[in-house]
Design a protein around this motif. Structure first.
Motif, mmCIF file in Angstrom:
data_model
loop_
_atom_site.group_PDB
_atom_site.id
_atom_site.type_symbol
_atom_site.label_atom_id
_atom_site.label_comp_id
_atom_site.label_asym_id
_atom_site.label_seq_id
_atom_site.Cartn_x
_atom_site.Cartn_y
_atom_site.Cartn_z
ATOM 1 N N ARG A 84 0.738 -1.255 0.080
ATOM 2 C CA ARG A 84 0.073 -0.087 0.010
ATOM 3 C C ARG A 84 1.048 1.243 -0.292
ATOM 4 O O ARG A 84 0.444 2.169 -0.783
ATOM 5 C CB ARG A 84 -0.925 -0.014 1.318
ATOM 6 C CG ARG A 84 -1.853 1.373 1.375
ATOM 7 C CD ARG A 84 -2.599 1.251 2.373
ATOM 8 N NE ARG A 84 -3.505 -0.140 2.662
ATOM 9 C CZ ARG A 84 -4.768 -0.175 2.261
ATOM 10 N NH1 ARG A 84 -5.424 0.962 1.625
ATOM 11 N NH2 ARG A 84 -5.444 -1.503 2.244
ATOM 12 N N THR A 157 -14.824 -3.138 -11.056
ATOM 13 C CA THR A 157 -13.947 -2.732 -10.140
ATOM 14 C C THR A 157 -14.161 -2.014 -8.968
ATOM 15 O O THR A 157 -13.727 -2.352 -7.615
ATOM 16 C CB THR A 157 -12.744 -1.849 -10.792
ATOM 17 O OG1 THR A 157 -12.368 -2.353 -11.933
ATOM 18 C CG2 THR A 157 -11.420 -1.600 -10.084
ATOM 19 N N ARG A 160 -15.943 -4.641 -6.554
ATOM 20 C CA ARG A 160 -14.805 -5.819 -6.167
ATOM 21 C C ARG A 160 -13.969 -5.331 -5.036
ATOM 22 O O ARG A 160 -13.890 -5.878 -4.225
ATOM 23 C CB ARG A 160 -14.251 -6.300 -7.454
ATOM 24 C CG ARG A 160 -13.154 -7.482 -7.167
ATOM 25 C CD ARG A 160 -12.372 -7.877 -8.199
ATOM 26 N NE ARG A 160 -11.298 -6.741 -8.769
ATOM 27 C CZ ARG A 160 -10.753 -6.466 -9.637
ATOM 28 N NH1 ARG A 160 -10.889 -7.514 -10.809
ATOM 29 N NH2 ARG A 160 -10.019 -5.597 -9.960
ATOM 30 N N ASP A 161 -13.430 -4.085 -5.453
ATOM 31 C CA ASP A 161 -12.386 -3.406 -4.758
ATOM 32 C C ASP A 161 -12.849 -2.316 -3.760
ATOM 33 O O ASP A 161 -12.081 -1.740 -2.993
ATOM 34 C CB ASP A 161 -11.291 -2.856 -5.643
ATOM 35 C CG ASP A 161 -10.821 -4.033 -6.518
ATOM 36 O OD1 ASP A 161 -10.817 -5.088 -6.071
ATOM 37 O OD2 ASP A 161 -9.883 -3.684 -7.416
ATOM 38 N N GLN A 162 -14.294 -2.084 -3.693
ATOM 39 C CA GLN A 162 -14.488 -1.121 -2.877
ATOM 40 C C GLN A 162 -13.901 0.211 -3.021
ATOM 41 O O GLN A 162 -13.523 0.902 -1.966
ATOM 42 C CB GLN A 162 -14.787 -1.718 -1.342
ATOM 43 C CG GLN A 162 -15.535 -2.914 -1.276
ATOM 44 C CD GLN A 162 -15.611 -3.246 0.304
ATOM 45 O OE1 GLN A 162 -14.782 -3.001 1.128
ATOM 46 N NE2 GLN A 162 -16.554 -3.945 0.567
ATOM 47 N N MET A 163 -13.821 0.714 -4.365
ATOM 48 C CA MET A 163 -12.966 1.951 -4.517
ATOM 49 C C MET A 163 -14.138 2.935 -5.260
ATOM 50 O O MET A 163 -15.240 2.602 -5.647
ATOM 51 C CB MET A 163 -12.021 1.558 -5.577
ATOM 52 C CG MET A 163 -10.986 0.895 -5.101
ATOM 53 S SD MET A 163 -9.403 1.102 -6.206
ATOM 54 C CE MET A 163 -9.870 0.538 -7.676
ATOM 55 N N THR A 168 -10.751 4.494 -9.345
ATOM 56 C CA THR A 168 -11.034 3.461 -10.485
ATOM 57 C C THR A 168 -10.378 4.256 -11.632
ATOM 58 O O THR A 168 -9.639 3.576 -12.388
ATOM 59 C CB THR A 168 -12.353 2.719 -10.411
ATOM 60 O OG1 THR A 168 -12.811 2.406 -9.201
ATOM 61 C CG2 THR A 168 -12.009 1.870 -11.425
#
Length: 213
Positions: A84, A157, A160-163, A168
């Protein structure tokens, strides 16, 4: 819908014994995993460039030592790479991203070659989100692009990635444009429909790839 052409010949694999190799790529959220899961279900070995990228920076590997030397011990968590923090560094500084790519891409390539050499099958699949942006496309005999409209990339996306949409889009903007990717493809599979439709298209490609080996 699939399209096939040979207008983009790829250099042959080196003299090491490796199977015919299909490169699977596509933008974020395109569904590359669904595609490789299908091929794996047919007994086709999958070499994943993302996994290779993690292997080469495992504790004790030279690449991790070089990254620590450049960024200090704060780049590590319990001796492992803090992805990260590293991601933040390279997103904020293009020069740092270039340095990291210069370090890792050749090492990742060597790891991929090693794994392909060990594949025992009529053909193998190399999946990589950066296949066409790097020299990894030189390791495959055909490029299969998983294609979906940008709107689907965003929605998949984000879910799936909680962005956020902004996060994104930031990733999308770092990737090759859809039109460029399609132009470099040997084969294209549309993954904007149902799983059944995807599998039907992939089964035709699987039979085609077997006919080439």
């Amino acid at each position: 819908m699939t399209t096939e052409s040979s207008k983009h010949p790829h250099p042959p694999l080196s003299q090491q014994k490796r199977p015919f190799t299909v490169g699977v790529t596509g933008g974020i959220g395109s569904g590359k995993t669904a595609v490789t899961d299908f091929f794996a279900g047919k007994g086709i070995p999958i070499v994943d460039a993302d996994i290779a990228a993690r292997v080469v920076v495992e504790p004790g590997k030279p690449a991790l030592a070089e990254i620590e030397q450049r960024y200090g011990s704060e780049i590590l968590i319990d001796g492992s790479l803090d992805r990260r923090t590293l991601r933040t560094i390279i997103f904020d500084d293009a020069n740092e991203r270039k340095w990291l790519e210069g370090l890792l891409h050749p090492i990742i390539r060597d790891q991929i070659i090693l794994e392909l050499t060990h594949a025992e099958s009529r053909y193998a699949v190399l999946v990589s989100p950066l296949m066409l942006e790097t020299s990894q496309h030189e390791l495959v005999d055909r490029v299969l692009v998983v294609d979906v409209p940008e709107s689907i990339q965003l929605s998949r996306t984000m879910a799936r990635d909680q962005m956020t949409e902004e996060q994104t889009r930031q990733i999308l903007n770092t990737q090759m444009k859809r039109e460029q990717r399609i132009a470099m493809a040997d084969d294209i599979v549309d993954n904007s429909g149902s799983m059944a439709q995807l599998h039907q298209s992939l089964d035709k490609l699987h039979q085609y790839y077997l006919s080439l080996t």
